[in-house]
Design a protein around this motif. Structure first.
Motif, mmCIF file in Angstrom:
data_model
loop_
_atom_site.group_PDB
_atom_site.id
_atom_site.type_symbol
_atom_site.label_atom_id
_atom_site.label_comp_id
_atom_site.label_asym_id
_atom_site.label_seq_id
_atom_site.Cartn_x
_atom_site.Cartn_y
_atom_site.Cartn_z
ATOM 1 N N ALA A 114 1.212 -1.293 -0.343
ATOM 2 C CA ALA A 114 0.429 0.179 0.020
ATOM 3 C C ALA A 114 1.071 1.356 -0.225
ATOM 4 O O ALA A 114 0.779 2.326 -0.497
ATOM 5 C CB ALA A 114 -1.177 -0.374 1.178
ATOM 6 N N ARG A 115 1.933 0.965 1.187
ATOM 7 C CA ARG A 115 2.261 2.501 0.366
ATOM 8 C C ARG A 115 3.548 2.335 -0.580
ATOM 9 O O ARG A 115 3.870 3.268 -0.629
ATOM 10 C CB ARG A 115 3.964 1.944 1.963
ATOM 11 C CG ARG A 115 5.020 3.210 1.901
ATOM 12 C CD ARG A 115 4.296 4.709 2.377
ATOM 13 N NE ARG A 115 4.956 5.564 2.408
ATOM 14 C CZ ARG A 115 5.198 6.592 3.803
ATOM 15 N NH1 ARG A 115 5.067 5.945 4.685
ATOM 16 N NH2 ARG A 115 5.859 7.735 3.586
ATOM 17 N N VAL A 116 3.904 1.865 -0.832
ATOM 18 C CA VAL A 116 4.689 1.292 -2.282
ATOM 19 C C VAL A 116 3.562 1.936 -3.503
ATOM 20 O O VAL A 116 4.162 2.912 -4.272
ATOM 21 C CB VAL A 116 5.296 0.304 -2.839
ATOM 22 C CG1 VAL A 116 5.457 0.178 -4.334
ATOM 23 C CG2 VAL A 116 6.220 -0.240 -2.048
ATOM 24 N N ALA A 117 2.818 1.824 -3.482
ATOM 25 C CA ALA A 117 1.754 1.943 -4.293
ATOM 26 C C ALA A 117 1.022 3.744 -4.167
ATOM 27 O O ALA A 117 1.365 4.699 -5.322
ATOM 28 C CB ALA A 117 -0.106 1.443 -4.293
ATOM 29 N N SER A 118 0.769 4.003 -2.769
ATOM 30 C CA SER A 118 0.570 5.580 -2.663
ATOM 31 C C SER A 118 2.540 6.060 -2.940
ATOM 32 O O SER A 118 1.884 6.852 -3.443
ATOM 33 C CB SER A 118 0.612 6.068 -1.530
ATOM 34 O OG SER A 118 1.531 5.364 -0.533
ATOM 35 N N ASP A 119 3.302 6.031 -3.113
ATOM 36 C CA ASP A 119 4.556 6.630 -2.768
ATOM 37 C C ASP A 119 4.828 6.859 -4.744
ATOM 38 O O ASP A 119 5.533 7.407 -4.961
ATOM 39 C CB ASP A 119 5.840 6.764 -1.836
ATOM 40 C CG ASP A 119 5.838 6.057 -1.048
ATOM 41 O OD1 ASP A 119 5.108 7.122 -0.436
ATOM 42 O OD2 ASP A 119 6.561 5.415 -0.043
ATOM 43 N N VAL A 120 4.906 5.596 -5.201
ATOM 44 C CA VAL A 120 5.212 5.758 -6.770
ATOM 45 C C VAL A 120 3.884 6.487 -7.047
ATOM 46 O O VAL A 120 4.087 7.370 -8.386
ATOM 47 C CB VAL A 120 4.772 4.339 -7.507
ATOM 48 C CG1 VAL A 120 4.330 3.799 -8.863
ATOM 49 C CG2 VAL A 120 5.719 3.450 -6.855
ATOM 50 N N THR A 121 2.182 6.825 -6.691
ATOM 51 C CA THR A 121 0.983 7.312 -7.321
ATOM 52 C C THR A 121 1.947 9.291 -7.093
ATOM 53 O O THR A 121 1.866 9.798 -7.969
ATOM 54 C CB THR A 121 0.033 7.342 -6.391
ATOM 55 O OG1 THR A 121 -0.432 6.027 -6.945
ATOM 56 C CG2 THR A 121 -1.149 8.020 -7.174
ATOM 57 N N VAL A 122 2.328 9.156 -6.208
ATOM 58 C CA VAL A 122 2.465 10.198 -5.743
ATOM 59 C C VAL A 122 3.683 10.993 -6.201
ATOM 60 O O VAL A 122 4.410 12.355 -7.274
ATOM 61 C CB VAL A 122 3.440 11.237 -4.163
ATOM 62 C CG1 VAL A 122 3.850 12.163 -3.653
ATOM 63 C CG2 VAL A 122 2.019 10.571 -3.127
ATOM 64 N N VAL A 123 5.239 10.072 -6.874
ATOM 65 C CA VAL A 123 6.189 10.538 -7.361
ATOM 66 C C VAL A 123 5.820 10.334 -9.154
ATOM 67 O O VAL A 123 5.848 11.562 -9.888
ATOM 68 C CB VAL A 123 7.269 9.494 -7.591
ATOM 69 C CG1 VAL A 123 8.204 9.252 -8.408
ATOM 70 C CG2 VAL A 123 7.944 9.441 -6.531
ATOM 71 N N ALA A 124 4.616 9.611 -9.732
ATOM 72 C CA ALA A 124 3.860 10.313 -10.898
ATOM 73 C C ALA A 124 2.881 11.014 -11.518
ATOM 74 O O ALA A 124 3.256 12.173 -11.772
ATOM 75 C CB ALA A 124 3.287 8.781 -11.494
ATOM 76 N N VAL A 125 2.506 11.491 -10.096
ATOM 77 C CA VAL A 125 2.030 12.609 -10.564
ATOM 78 C C VAL A 125 2.811 13.904 -10.151
ATOM 79 O O VAL A 125 2.453 14.814 -11.078
ATOM 80 C CB VAL A 125 1.370 13.041 -8.839
ATOM 81 C CG1 VAL A 125 0.123 14.690 -8.727
ATOM 82 C CG2 VAL A 125 -0.483 12.197 -9.411
ATOM 83 N N GLY A 126 4.239 14.093 -9.320
ATOM 84 C CA GLY A 126 4.671 15.244 -9.158
ATOM 85 C C GLY A 126 5.098 15.124 -10.410
ATOM 86 O O GLY A 126 5.763 16.285 -10.999
ATOM 87 N N VAL A 127 6.276 14.498 -11.050
ATOM 88 C CA VAL A 127 6.494 14.090 -12.343
ATOM 89 C C VAL A 127 5.349 14.911 -13.901
ATOM 90 O O VAL A 127 5.951 15.945 -14.396
ATOM 91 C CB VAL A 127 6.856 13.239 -13.016
ATOM 92 C CG1 VAL A 127 6.628 12.714 -14.613
ATOM 93 C CG2 VAL A 127 8.729 12.457 -12.105
ATOM 94 N N ALA A 128 4.553 14.581 -13.570
ATOM 95 C CA ALA A 128 2.926 14.849 -14.378
ATOM 96 C C ALA A 128 3.416 16.421 -13.978
ATOM 97 O O ALA A 128 3.202 17.469 -15.009
ATOM 98 C CB ALA A 128 1.733 14.446 -14.283
ATOM 99 N N VAL A 129 2.543 16.642 -13.041
ATOM 100 C CA VAL A 129 2.987 18.485 -12.616
ATOM 101 C C VAL A 129 4.046 18.832 -12.923
ATOM 102 O O VAL A 129 4.083 20.261 -13.556
ATOM 103 C CB VAL A 129 2.412 18.499 -10.948
ATOM 104 C CG1 VAL A 129 2.936 19.825 -10.899
ATOM 105 C CG2 VAL A 129 1.167 18.315 -10.991
ATOM 106 N N CYS A 130 5.264 18.695 -12.810
ATOM 107 C CA CYS A 130 6.532 19.428 -13.065
ATOM 108 C C CYS A 130 6.883 19.778 -14.887
ATOM 109 O O CYS A 130 7.227 20.234 -15.120
ATOM 110 C CB CYS A 130 7.888 18.273 -12.461
ATOM 111 S SG CYS A 130 9.732 18.738 -12.918
ATOM 112 N N LEU A 131 6.705 18.282 -15.192
ATOM 113 C CA LEU A 131 6.306 18.873 -17.236
ATOM 114 C C LEU A 131 5.402 19.474 -17.301
ATOM 115 O O LEU A 131 5.933 20.184 -18.178
ATOM 116 C CB LEU A 131 6.219 17.367 -17.779
ATOM 117 C CG LEU A 131 7.250 16.339 -16.957
ATOM 118 C CD1 LEU A 131 6.957 14.984 -18.090
ATOM 119 C CD2 LEU A 131 8.227 16.372 -17.471
#
Length: 173
Positions: A114-131
């Motif tokens: 569950a923690r890996v899923a939440s952390d990977v999701t946050v990273v993906a959102v961060g990458v999308a917002v950054c781009l």
């Protein structure tokens, strides 16, 4: 935070406040004094430590030092989260996302996943917002980000089982 011109601490406080609202409806029992202390203090403490390190440490961060800091920081963060989760004095809003995932799945999803899923999701959102804001991918995505996203959950679960819970039960090794 940099896209909006906010400090990390201010951004973390805003995001944690939003997640706290979700906690009120899903895992209210996880809210305690530790929730508020973590929610308000950790981001600003990180801002202070980064400022102090930049101002006071004339240390050149070579690759071996950076790798050592990554390993040490990951281990200490995993241990710290395991200790405070086990103390049951409240879960930080960000850390509660994995607990919410567990609760909604009726505990069929292990905490580490569950923690890996939440952390990977946050990273993906961060990458999308950054781009989206015209940033460079490597400004926010690096080896440390990937390692933390994939290893936080397993490290926290490991330290809970091997260190935090034995301490709570008064066991010595």
């Amino acid at each position: 935070s940099s896209c909006l011109g906010l400090s990390f601490g201010s951004w973390q406080l805003l995001m944690n406040a939003a997640i706290l609202l979700v906690m009120l409806f899903t895992v209210r029992q996880c809210i305690g004094p530790g929730t508020i202390v973590n929610m308000v203090g950790v981001g600003y403490l990180a801002d202070l430590l980064c400022w102090l390190a930049g101002e006071l440490l004339p240390l050149e961060m070579t690759l071996p030092l950076r790798a050592g800091a990554l390993v040490l920081g990951s281990l200490l963060a995993g241990l710290g989260v395991a200790l405070y989760l086990t103390a049951e004095l409240g879960v930080a809003p960000y850390d509660s996302v994995a607990v919410i995932i567990q609760t909604l799945s009726r505990h069929r999803v292990p905490f580490r996943l569950a923690r890996v899923a939440s952390d990977v999701t946050v990273v993906a959102v961060g990458v999308a917002v950054c781009l989206l804001f015209g940033g460079r991918l490597w400004d926010i995505l690096g080896v440390g980000t990937v390692c933390n996203a994939l290893l936080n959950g397993p490290l926290i679960q490991f330290f809970r089982a091997r260190v935090a819970e034995p301490i709570l039960r008064g066991e010595s090794r």
